[in-house]
Scaffold this motif. Structure first.
Motif, short mmCIF file in Angstrom:
data_model
loop_
_atom_site.label_atom_id
_atom_site.label_comp_id
_atom_site.label_asym_id
_atom_site.label_seq_id
_atom_site.Cartn_x
_atom_site.Cartn_y
_atom_site.Cartn_z
N ARG A 73 0.84 -1.20 0.00
CA ARG A 73 0.00 0.00 0.00
C ARG A 73 0.87 1.25 0.00
N ILE A 74 0.28 2.38 -0.41
CA ILE A 74 1.02 3.63 -0.28
C ILE A 74 1.13 3.96 1.20
N GLY A 75 2.18 4.67 1.56
CA GLY A 75 2.44 4.97 2.97
C GLY A 75 1.55 6.07 3.52
N ASP A 76 1.59 6.21 4.84
CA ASP A 76 0.88 7.29 5.50
C ASP A 76 1.46 8.62 5.05
N ALA A 77 0.71 9.70 5.24
CA ALA A 77 1.14 11.01 4.75
C ALA A 77 1.06 12.06 5.84
N ALA A 78 2.08 12.92 5.91
CA ALA A 78 2.08 14.07 6.81
C ALA A 78 2.03 15.33 5.96
N VAL A 79 1.19 16.27 6.35
CA VAL A 79 1.02 17.51 5.60
C VAL A 79 1.21 18.68 6.56
N PHE A 80 2.09 19.60 6.19
CA PHE A 80 2.30 20.82 6.97
C PHE A 80 1.94 22.00 6.07
N GLY A 81 1.37 23.04 6.66
CA GLY A 81 1.04 24.21 5.87
C GLY A 81 0.76 25.41 6.75
N VAL A 82 0.51 26.53 6.11
CA VAL A 82 0.16 27.74 6.84
C VAL A 82 -0.75 28.58 5.95
N THR A 83 -1.75 29.18 6.56
CA THR A 83 -2.62 30.11 5.86
C THR A 83 -2.55 31.45 6.58
N THR A 84 -2.83 32.50 5.83
CA THR A 84 -2.84 33.81 6.45
C THR A 84 -4.03 34.60 5.91
N THR A 85 -4.59 35.46 6.74
CA THR A 85 -5.71 36.30 6.36
C THR A 85 -5.37 37.73 6.77
N ILE A 86 -5.53 38.63 5.82
CA ILE A 86 -5.30 40.04 6.10
C ILE A 86 -6.59 40.79 5.75
N ARG A 87 -7.13 41.50 6.70
CA ARG A 87 -8.34 42.31 6.49
C ARG A 87 -7.96 43.77 6.62
N TYR A 88 -8.36 44.54 5.64
CA TYR A 88 -8.05 45.97 5.68
C TYR A 88 -9.25 46.79 5.31
#
Length: 88
Positions: A73-88
């Protein structure tokens, strides 16, 4: 921790494929996901949210396309990320 089950129709297709091809490949079963998110308010109107996901048995445990025999089987997966929100 969400756990998603693969349909009986998809499982039966895997079993039939194994029987009719004579190659014993994996039969899909379930996928489990762990997710962590942190929200950091840097200053008014600016939000940064790093996240981490870990997926056990992606897509229910589909065959590994890099395995020439097709039984692992394909292996397990780890996902890292970041989101940002700017309101002006």
């Amino acid at each position: 921790m969400p756990r998603h089950r693969i349909s009986n129709t998809a499982r039966n297709l895997d079993i039939d494929t194994n029987v009719y091809t004579g190659v014993q490949g994996p039969v899909r079963s379930n996928e489990t996901l762990i997710e962590m998110i942190y929200e950091a308010h840097i200053k008014p109107g600016w939000l940064i949210a790093p996240y981490f996901q870990y997926v056990f048995r992606p897509s229910g445990g589909v065959p590994n396309p890099n395995d020439p025999i097709g039984v692992s089987r394909i292996g397990d997966a780890a996902v890292f990320g970041v989101t940002t929100t700017i309101r002006y």
